[in-house]
Design a protein around this motif. Structure first.
Motif, PDB file in Angstrom:
ATOM      1  N   VAL A  10      -1.360  -0.915 -14.775  1.00 25.58           N
ATOM      2  CA  VAL A  10      -2.035  -0.761 -13.483  1.00 25.58           C
ATOM      3  C   VAL A  10      -2.570  -2.126 -13.044  1.00 25.58           C
ATOM      4  O   VAL A  10      -3.130  -2.881 -13.849  1.00 25.58           O
ATOM      5  CB  VAL A  10      -3.193   0.252 -13.591  1.00 25.58           C
ATOM      6  CG1 VAL A  10      -3.970   0.343 -12.287  1.00 25.58           C
ATOM      7  CG2 VAL A  10      -2.670   1.619 -13.994  1.00 25.58           C
ATOM      8  N   ASN A  11      -2.385  -2.437 -11.774  1.00 26.92           N
ATOM      9  CA  ASN A  11      -2.956  -3.666 -11.216  1.00 26.92           C
ATOM     10  C   ASN A  11      -4.469  -3.642 -11.419  1.00 26.92           C
ATOM     11  O   ASN A  11      -5.147  -2.704 -11.001  1.00 26.92           O
ATOM     12  CB  ASN A  11      -2.612  -3.737  -9.717  1.00 26.92           C
ATOM     13  CG  ASN A  11      -3.244  -4.933  -9.021  1.00 26.92           C
ATOM     14  OD1 ASN A  11      -3.895  -5.769  -9.634  1.00 26.92           O
ATOM     15  ND2 ASN A  11      -3.046  -4.998  -7.718  1.00 26.92           N
ATOM     16  N   LEU A  39      -6.396  -3.048  -8.327  1.00 22.04           N
ATOM     17  CA  LEU A  39      -5.944  -1.923  -7.499  1.00 22.04           C
ATOM     18  C   LEU A  39      -7.113  -1.245  -6.806  1.00 22.04           C
ATOM     19  O   LEU A  39      -8.121  -0.920  -7.430  1.00 22.04           O
ATOM     20  CB  LEU A  39      -5.223  -0.902  -8.388  1.00 22.04           C
ATOM     21  CG  LEU A  39      -4.736   0.379  -7.699  1.00 22.04           C
ATOM     22  CD1 LEU A  39      -3.598   0.065  -6.726  1.00 22.04           C
ATOM     23  CD2 LEU A  39      -4.282   1.403  -8.737  1.00 22.04           C
ATOM     24  N   HIS A  58       0.848  -1.184   0.000  1.00 22.79           N
ATOM     25  CA  HIS A  58       0.000   0.000   0.000  1.00 22.79           C
ATOM     26  C   HIS A  58       0.888   1.241   0.000  1.00 22.79           C
ATOM     27  O   HIS A  58       1.892   1.283   0.724  1.00 22.79           O
ATOM     28  CB  HIS A  58      -0.880   0.045   1.256  1.00 22.79           C
ATOM     29  CG  HIS A  58      -1.772  -1.145   1.417  1.00 22.79           C
ATOM     30  ND1 HIS A  58      -1.294  -2.397   1.730  1.00 22.79           N
ATOM     31  CD2 HIS A  58      -3.118  -1.265   1.313  1.00 22.79           C
ATOM     32  CE1 HIS A  58      -2.319  -3.245   1.812  1.00 22.79           C
ATOM     33  NE2 HIS A  58      -3.418  -2.588   1.562  1.00 22.79           N
ATOM     34  N   ALA A  97       1.482   1.846  -9.100  1.00 16.88           N
ATOM     35  CA  ALA A  97       0.217   1.424  -9.721  1.00 16.88           C
ATOM     36  C   ALA A  97       0.100  -0.097  -9.770  1.00 16.88           C
ATOM     37  O   ALA A  97      -0.982  -0.633 -10.002  1.00 16.88           O
ATOM     38  CB  ALA A  97       0.098   2.007 -11.122  1.00 16.88           C
ATOM     39  N   LYS A  98       1.220  -0.804  -9.516  1.00 18.25           N
ATOM     40  CA  LYS A  98       1.203  -2.269  -9.487  1.00 18.25           C
ATOM     41  C   LYS A  98       0.838  -2.793  -8.103  1.00 18.25           C
ATOM     42  O   LYS A  98       0.718  -4.002  -7.906  1.00 18.25           O
ATOM     43  CB  LYS A  98       2.581  -2.812  -9.876  1.00 18.25           C
ATOM     44  CG  LYS A  98       3.055  -2.389 -11.251  1.00 18.25           C
ATOM     45  CD  LYS A  98       4.505  -2.817 -11.452  1.00 18.25           C
ATOM     46  CE  LYS A  98       5.099  -2.202 -12.706  1.00 18.25           C
ATOM     47  NZ  LYS A  98       6.549  -2.460 -12.805  1.00 18.25           N
ATOM     48  N   SER A  99       0.690  -1.895  -7.134  1.00 20.68           N
ATOM     49  CA  SER A  99       0.461  -2.314  -5.754  1.00 20.68           C
ATOM     50  C   SER A  99      -0.987  -2.754  -5.546  1.00 20.68           C
ATOM     51  O   SER A  99      -1.802  -2.735  -6.472  1.00 20.68           O
ATOM     52  CB  SER A  99       0.825  -1.183  -4.792  1.00 20.68           C
ATOM     53  OG  SER A  99      -0.052  -0.094  -4.978  1.00 20.68           O
ATOM     54  N   ASN A 100      -1.289  -3.133  -4.301  1.00 20.99           N
ATOM     55  CA  ASN A 100      -2.648  -3.566  -3.978  1.00 20.99           C
ATOM     56  C   ASN A 100      -3.586  -2.402  -3.718  1.00 20.99           C
ATOM     57  O   ASN A 100      -4.778  -2.479  -4.007  1.00 20.99           O
ATOM     58  CB  ASN A 100      -2.623  -4.488  -2.750  1.00 20.99           C
ATOM     59  CG  ASN A 100      -1.796  -5.729  -3.007  1.00 20.99           C
ATOM     60  OD1 ASN A 100      -0.610  -5.759  -2.678  1.00 20.99           O
ATOM     61  ND2 ASN A 100      -2.384  -6.739  -3.633  1.00 20.99           N
ATOM     62  N   ALA A 101      -3.021  -1.311  -3.158  1.00 22.13           N
ATOM     63  CA  ALA A 101      -3.879  -0.171  -2.833  1.00 22.13           C
ATOM     64  C   ALA A 101      -3.084   1.117  -2.814  1.00 22.13           C
ATOM     65  O   ALA A 101      -1.923   1.139  -2.425  1.00 22.13           O
ATOM     66  CB  ALA A 101      -4.545  -0.382  -1.468  1.00 22.13           C
TER      67      ALA A 101
END
Length: 199
Positions: A155-156, A159, A97, A129-133
């Motif tokens: 982008v994930n 997301l 995050h 932008a590849k993260s979970n949140a």
């Protein structure tokens, strides 16, 4: 790096409040990605609440498991230089995050900020932008982030994008606060007043 900016004072207080209120549920450790690879190392900072008594001294910072959370509360452009580190965390089941304080370098570019700041900010956004949140410091910043994320290629797809009110209830209020309040009361608001908050 501790620059004692307004944002860093807030992020320090956010960490301290997490440490005070959530150590009974989580093992909270201030960490950063090592300069020499993908590994986590503990951050030593005198301004952070001492959480050693809550720590499992035998725990391995790099024994990442599903259920672990990585929360980045301060801006760090170096994130874009270590994509393999964050890929490793996510592959091990850690949810990442990141807090977005603002995206002004993308709007104003090098005319207002230091040279190449827009490029650095874009590369940072591209990586997080590849993260979970992504957690924005206002609804306006969240809308701004959503706009720029449309220009990011990877982008994930899961997301999550949210926001909170930026600020902190600082525990170490200034000894000069009484005199500051008096100065504020002496301002003549019958005439135009310019009020600026800097960090």
């Amino acid at each position: 790096v501790e620059f004692h900016t307004g944002i860093q004072r807030v992020t320090t207080e956010i960490f301290n409040q997490l440490a005070v209120h959530y150590t009974h549920r989580y093992e909270i450790i201030p960490v950063k990605i090592s300069e020499h690879g993908r590994y986590l190392e503990e951050v030593k900072n005198a301004n952070l609440v001492n959480i050693q008594k809550h720590r499992n001294q035998d725990s391995d910072l790099n024994d990442i498991r599903p259920g672990d959370l990585y929360l980045s509360v301060d801006l760090d452009h170096a994130v874009s230089l270590k994509p393999e580190a964050f890929d490793f965390l996510r592959r091990q089941g850690c949810k990442t995050h990141f807090v977005i304080h603002d995206l002004l370098p993308l709007d104003l570019g090098d005319n207002f900020f230091s040279p190449d700041s827009a490029i650095a900010h874009y590369n940072w956004l591209n990586e997080i932008a590849k993260s979970n949140a992504l957690i924005c410091v206002s609804q306006s910043v969240m809308q701004h982030a959503n706009y720029y994320l449309n220009a990011i290629p990877n982008v994930n797809s899961d997301l999550k994008l949210g926001w909170f009110h930026l600020g902190a209830n600082f525990s170490n209020t200034s000894a000069n606060s009484a005199s500051s309040i008096k100065k504020f009361k002496d301002i003549d608001f019958e005439h135009p007043v310019f009020f600026m908050v800097g960090s």
